[in-house]
Design an enzyme around this catalytic site. Structure first.
Site, PDB file in Angstrom:
ATOM      1  N   ASN A 399       0.826  -1.210   0.000  1.00  0.00           N
ATOM      2  CA  ASN A 399       0.000   0.000   0.000  1.00  0.00           C
ATOM      3  C   ASN A 399       0.860   1.260   0.000  1.00  0.00           C
ATOM      4  O   ASN A 399       1.090   1.860  -1.050  1.00  0.00           O
ATOM      5  CB  ASN A 399      -0.946  -0.004   1.211  1.00  0.00           C
ATOM      6  CG  ASN A 399      -2.118   0.938   1.031  1.00  0.00           C
ATOM      7  OD1 ASN A 399      -1.973   2.024   0.489  1.00  0.00           O
ATOM      8  ND2 ASN A 399      -3.291   0.531   1.480  1.00  0.00           N
ATOM      9  N   ASP A 400       1.363   1.655   1.161  1.00  0.00           N
ATOM     10  CA  ASP A 400       2.088   2.918   1.255  1.00  0.00           C
ATOM     11  C   ASP A 400       3.330   2.961   0.372  1.00  0.00           C
ATOM     12  O   ASP A 400       3.708   4.026  -0.110  1.00  0.00           O
ATOM     13  CB  ASP A 400       2.490   3.182   2.711  1.00  0.00           C
ATOM     14  CG  ASP A 400       1.279   3.368   3.611  1.00  0.00           C
ATOM     15  OD1 ASP A 400       0.285   3.948   3.132  1.00  0.00           O
ATOM     16  OD2 ASP A 400       1.321   2.929   4.772  1.00  0.00           O
TER      17      ASP A 400
END
Length: 475
Positions: A399-400
């Protein structure tokens, strides 16, 4: 047995060589397993040599403790899931720091029992000689660092295990933390100057343990890889300092090597996140929150069949794993899918971000466990230039580390963090359980990009669907 001290020192020297060579071999996935064995043999040799020391006492109790510790470590090591390996590392690292702190406590209480503190600050034992300032200073410093590492690592373990919220903050927290540390340092100085009273020693350890707790509680989950590395360095330094107190060469060398390796790794991890260590310890990364930059568009779903066809006829595919893959235990299915693509002539690579997962190297270990060849695993710096010529990127559980806001939104908590530039690929398929955010608690602009499609579902189930659908695609 005049030769015994020489033999013991020779064993310590050989153990030190095995530690260093083992650590060197751990730097490559191809030789890491052998490196662990070498270092383990070195530790076994050092322990056996220590048992042979002429002035050793309580050998029976020590042997019993070793047997219990080995049995517990063997049992837990065999049973722990790969997804839980980061918290096990944090827990074991904390035990090392706790052991160093316990050695410091034993030494300080021993000095206290045998010493008489005079009004002028001089310290004498029954035989007219007492611990010198350097010895006391190293004992106190090692105890302080070890206690902080112990309690801090326990909090890191609890956070990774999901027993604690990601962060715990209150107004004036930094000032309170600094006050606790300052009080511990002041008492430590008092101990070094000869005021070796039991109440002061107890207060010193209480404050040191409290500071470790309070320093770690406000740190978000996204920073845990850096925190684990930092406490690893702390533990090594504590062991080295206590080794000087005990005049044990094996402890000095092992602690120095671990401390140096942990320090370098901490610096590399902080650099990979484009953040200073101070920002990790006192910043707000992982605190959650939104972003000032408006994200346009919408998330566009895709079916497994369409995704399989898209990758089946691609020339280049890059797979980006993240912690979500680890949680779903999907690495074996992902590798099976990659093998099917390779059999069709597709060029497949795996891209690894330095802080993917819960600790350094987590994704590499998972992929190695599944049988992925090392030459297919590529670091961020090497793979980023290849994304513009990549037909499809399959993101599973990350994700990040793939969020473009890290480059475009100065108000984002992850702004400035180097990311995998998967948004530059021609097409991106993201396998994700739902529409939740990552550790940093912010939306991912990649998921709304025109070239991105979302394959919703559990990682292992989605990978299994891709395998099934790919097998049905005509060659």
């Amino acid at each position: 047995m005049a030769w015994l001290p020489t033999l013991i020192k020779a064993c310590y020297f050989l153990a030190a060589l095995l530690f260093i060579l083992g650590l060197k071999r751990m730097s490559s996935p191809r030789t890491a397993q052998g490196g662990i064995v070498w270092a383990g043999v070195g530790m076994l040799l050092a322990v056996l040599a220590t048992f042979a020391l002429p002035d050793m006492h309580n050998r029976g109790l020590i042997l019993a403790a070793v047997v219990i510790g080995v049995a517990a470590a063997w049992w837990s090591g065999r049973r722990v899931a790969m997804t839980d390996m980061p918290q096990m590392v944090a827990l074991y690292n904390g035990m090392g720091g706790g052991a160093a702190a316990a050695i410091g406590a034993a030494e300080l209480f021993g000095f206290s029992a045998s010493a008489v503190t005079l009004l002028d600050g001089g310290t004498f034992t029954a035989d007219g000689a007492g611990p010198d300032t350097a010895q006391l200073s190293l004992a106190v410093l090692g105890a302080l660092i070890g206690a902080v590492s112990f309690s801090g690592s326990l909090i890191a373990f609890a956070k990774l295990q999901g027993w604690l919220d990601r962060r715990f903050v209150f107004p004036g927290q930094r000032a309170v933390n600094m006050a606790v540390l300052a009080a511990a340092v002041v008492i430590g100085v008092m101990l070094v100057t000869g005021q070796l009273t039991s109440p002061l020693i107890v207060a010193f350890f209480v404050l040191a343990l409290l500071f470790g707790l309070m320093m770690t509680l406000p740190i978000g989950g996204a920073d845990m890889p850096v925190v684990i590395s930092l406490y690893n360095a702390f533990t090594g330094l504590a062991v080295a300092f206590e080794g000087f107190v005990l005049q044990n060469e094996a402890m000095i060398i092992a602690g120095t090597v671990v401390g140096a390796a942990g320090t370098l790794l901490t610096q590399l991890m902080a650099k990979a996140m484009n953040r200073s260590l101070g920002n990790v310890l006192f910043g707000n990364f992982g605190a959650g929150g939104g972003t000032a930059q408006e994200i346009g568009g919408s998330q566009k779903p895709i079916e497994a069949a369409d995704a399989a066809v898209m990758m089946a006829y691609a020339e280049r595919v890059v797979i980006v794993p993240g912690y979500g893959m680890a949680v779903a235990q999907a690495q074996h299915k992902v590798w099976e899918f990659a093998q099917l693509l390779i059999a069709r002539g597709v060029k497949v690579k795996f891209a690894i971000h330095p802080v993917a997962g819960r600790m350094p190297g987590h994704m590499n270990v998972l992929l190695a466990e599944a049988g992925v060849p090392y030459d297919l695993i590529v670091d961020m710096e090497d793979i980023n230039p290849e994304f513009p010529t990549t037909d499809v990127v399959l993101v599973i559980g990350a994700n990040d580390v793939v969020n473009p806001l890290a480059k475009t939104d100065p108000t984002s908590p992850i702004y400035g963090m180097p990311i995998l530039d998967v948004a530059n690929a021609r097409q991106v398929i993201v396998v994700k359980r739902g529409k939740g955010t990552g550790f940093a608690g912010i939306e991912n602009a990649l998921f709304y990009a025109d070239n991105a499609r979302m394959l919703y579902g559990d990682g292992q189930a989605a990978a299994g669907q891709l395998v099934t659908e790919l097998k049905g695609v005509d060659g």
